[in-house]
Each structure stands twice: as structure tokens, then as C-alpha cells.
Enzyme design. Structure first.
Site, PDB file in Angstrom:
ATOM      1  N   THR A 126     -19.669  10.308 -23.778  1.00  0.00           N
ATOM      2  CA  THR A 126     -20.352  11.886 -23.697  1.00  0.00           C
ATOM      3  C   THR A 126     -21.138  11.879 -22.510  1.00  0.00           C
ATOM      4  O   THR A 126     -21.487  10.973 -21.834  1.00  0.00           O
ATOM      5  CB  THR A 126     -21.625  11.615 -24.873  1.00  0.00           C
ATOM      6  OG1 THR A 126     -22.168  12.727 -24.880  1.00  0.00           O
ATOM      7  CG2 THR A 126     -22.660  10.626 -24.760  1.00  0.00           C
ATOM      8  N   HIS A 127     -20.926  13.166 -21.959  1.00  0.00           N
ATOM      9  CA  HIS A 127     -21.316  13.595 -20.600  1.00  0.00           C
ATOM     10  C   HIS A 127     -22.341  14.428 -20.655  1.00  0.00           C
ATOM     11  O   HIS A 127     -22.055  15.676 -21.480  1.00  0.00           O
ATOM     12  CB  HIS A 127     -20.184  13.887 -19.756  1.00  0.00           C
ATOM     13  CG  HIS A 127     -20.552  14.222 -18.399  1.00  0.00           C
ATOM     14  ND1 HIS A 127     -20.481  13.163 -17.494  1.00  0.00           N
ATOM     15  CD2 HIS A 127     -20.429  15.293 -17.905  1.00  0.00           C
ATOM     16  CE1 HIS A 127     -21.012  13.944 -16.455  1.00  0.00           C
ATOM     17  NE2 HIS A 127     -21.046  15.012 -16.493  1.00  0.00           N
TER      18      HIS A 127
HETATM   19  C1  GAR Z   1     -26.700  10.374 -21.718  1.00  0.00           C
HETATM   20  O1  GAR Z   1     -27.309  11.702 -21.453  1.00  0.00           O
HETATM   21  C2  GAR Z   1     -25.338  10.346 -21.303  1.00  0.00           C
HETATM   22  O2  GAR Z   1     -24.496  11.572 -21.290  1.00  0.00           O
HETATM   23  C3  GAR Z   1     -25.255  10.074 -19.625  1.00  0.00           C
HETATM   24  O3  GAR Z   1     -26.338   9.026 -19.558  1.00  0.00           O
HETATM   25  C4  GAR Z   1     -27.118   9.240 -20.642  1.00  0.00           C
HETATM   26  C5  GAR Z   1     -27.627   7.897 -21.437  1.00  0.00           C
HETATM   27  O4  GAR Z   1     -28.823   8.089 -21.996  1.00  0.00           O
HETATM   28  N1  GAR Z   1     -24.133   9.596 -19.442  1.00  0.00           N
HETATM   29  C6  GAR Z   1     -23.538   9.820 -18.123  1.00  0.00           C
HETATM   30  O5  GAR Z   1     -24.200  10.580 -17.335  1.00  0.00           O
HETATM   31  C7  GAR Z   1     -22.220   9.140 -18.080  1.00  0.00           C
HETATM   32  N2  GAR Z   1     -21.469   9.934 -16.890  1.00  0.00           N
HETATM   33  P1  GAR Z   1     -29.460   6.971 -22.982  1.00  0.00           P
HETATM   34  O6  GAR Z   1     -29.404   5.565 -21.868  1.00  0.00           O
HETATM   35  O7  GAR Z   1     -30.555   7.447 -23.229  1.00  0.00           O
HETATM   36  O8  GAR Z   1     -28.766   6.845 -23.869  1.00  0.00           O
END
Ligand code: GAR
Length: 195
Positions: free
Chosen positions: A103-104
């Protein structure tokens, strides 16, 4: 599942998978960061957690091979990246063909990479969002599984926009991963279909 950070996305999936009706079980959580909060969340949920740190490997090739071995040991049907902030090599992906999902926090193909929320804000877009996609050899270039839009507010800073994006992202990812697990999927060109 693979996660590098605080693991709030992972937590949403762990919570969903606690219900047998969800149809997917989290068999293990891996990280490139031994101290990641995501690993603590996994252990708290009774899920096996492991880390493969780049610092413990001679190079990226060896790290990808070690991570692939650690993941394969759990025989996952699907490798779910949830805030996993490293690029997986072609050799890693070949071990799990069309079975790695990410997810991005942007509407791809806009703003790929590690700073999607800041990049969207800096560009001045009026709408950003979330993209769930299968992982291919590029950076955030794989076939789209699901997307949702998130409008920007005039007074948004990065933290506020990230919060609103993640509020949309968690349920979208839970739904998409659940459907992939329950229904299966096919890929034709860039089109992903459930079932
Ligand atoms: C999420 O928003 C995800 O989409 C992003 O990191 C966050 C993780 O949050 N991923 C990226 O940017 C990948 N390129 P979390 O650690 O609170 O789950």
C-alpha cells in the site's frame, strides 16, 4: 507481512485477521528494523516476528536472499507490505511471483517512493490518496488492486494529510488484502481481478 515502522497499518490487518470470517491469517511479521514497533505489535498479537537487518548482511543481494528465506520459511500465500520501506529485489520477487502486495500513500503513478505525502503536498495537488498494488520490479509501479482519493485541505501540513490518508488507507488495505486472500486473483497485463 513486512513492516519497517510504527505498524498502524499492520495493526489494522492483525485486528481484522483476529476474526475467522476475515479469511486470512497472519503467519509472521518480518522487518528490516529489529527495533520496529511493528514487531512488538506482532508479538502482542501472538504472531511470530523476525528481523533481517541490512547491517547484518554483506550487501543488498545477501539481504534480499536472507529476507526471502525467512519469509519462505512461513510459506505465505501472500506477502503483505505494510509500511515496509525497502525495495525488494527481482530475485526476492521471483520467489513469490505476483504474490507481494503493497500500500502506498498517494494516487500512483503520481508520487512514488518514500516521501509520497510530502511530495504531493509540495506539488500542490488538490487530491491525493492511497494505492494498493502488486509489487513488481519497479518502485511503486506494479498493477493496481485498489485506490481511494483523499482531498487536500488548504491548511494541511504533512502530518495532517498523512493522518487523513492513513484513515482511508487502513480500511482500504484490510478490504483489499481480505479479498485477495478469500477470493484469489488473476493478473492480465496491468489488470488485477479478484476471483
Ligand atoms: C503507510 O501510510 C504506508 O502507505 C506507507 O508507510 C505508512 C506506514 O505507516 N508506505 C510507504 O510509504 C511505502 N512507500 P504505519 O507504520 O503506521 O503502518
Amino acid at each position: 507481512m513486512l513492516a519497517s515502522g510504527s505498524g498502524t497499518t499492520l495493526q489494522a490487518l492483525l485486528d481484522a485477521a483476529g476474526d475467522p470470517a476475515y479469511g486470512a491469517k497472519v503467519v509472521a511479521v518480518g522487518s528490516d528494523k529489529p527495533a520496529a514497533r511493528a514487531l512488538e505489535r506482532a508479538r502482542a498479537a501472538g504472531v511470530e516476528a523476525f528481523a533481517v537487518a541490512l547491517a547484518d548482511c554483506p550487501d543488498l543481494v545477501a539481504w534480499n536472499a536472507a529476507l526471502a528465506d525467512a519469509v519462505a520459511a512461513h510459506a505465505p500465500d501472500l506477502v503483505v507490505c505494510a509500511g515496509f520501506m525497502r525495495i525488494l529485489s527481482p530475485d526476492f520477487l521471483a520467489r513469490f511471483p505476483s504474490r507481494v502486495v503493497n500500500t502506498h500513500p498517494a494516487l500512483l503513478p503520481s508520487f512514488p517512493g518514500a516521501h509520497a505525502v510530502a511530495d504531493a503536498l509540495a506539488y500542490g495537488v488538490r487530491v491525493s490518496g492511497v494505492t494498493v498494488h502488486l509489487v513488481d520490479e519497479g518502485v511503486d509501479t506494479g498493477p493496481v488492486v485498489a485506490q481511494a482519493a483523499v482531498p487536500l485541505h488548504a491548511d494541511d501540513d504533512e502530518a495532517a494529510l498523512q493522518r487523513r490518508i492513513q484513515d482511508v488507507e487502513r480500511p482500504l488495505y484490510v478490504e483489499a488484502v481480505g479479498r485477495l486472500a478469500r477470493e484469489g486473483w488473476t493478473v492480465q497485463g496491468r489488470t488485477v481481478r479478484f476471483g
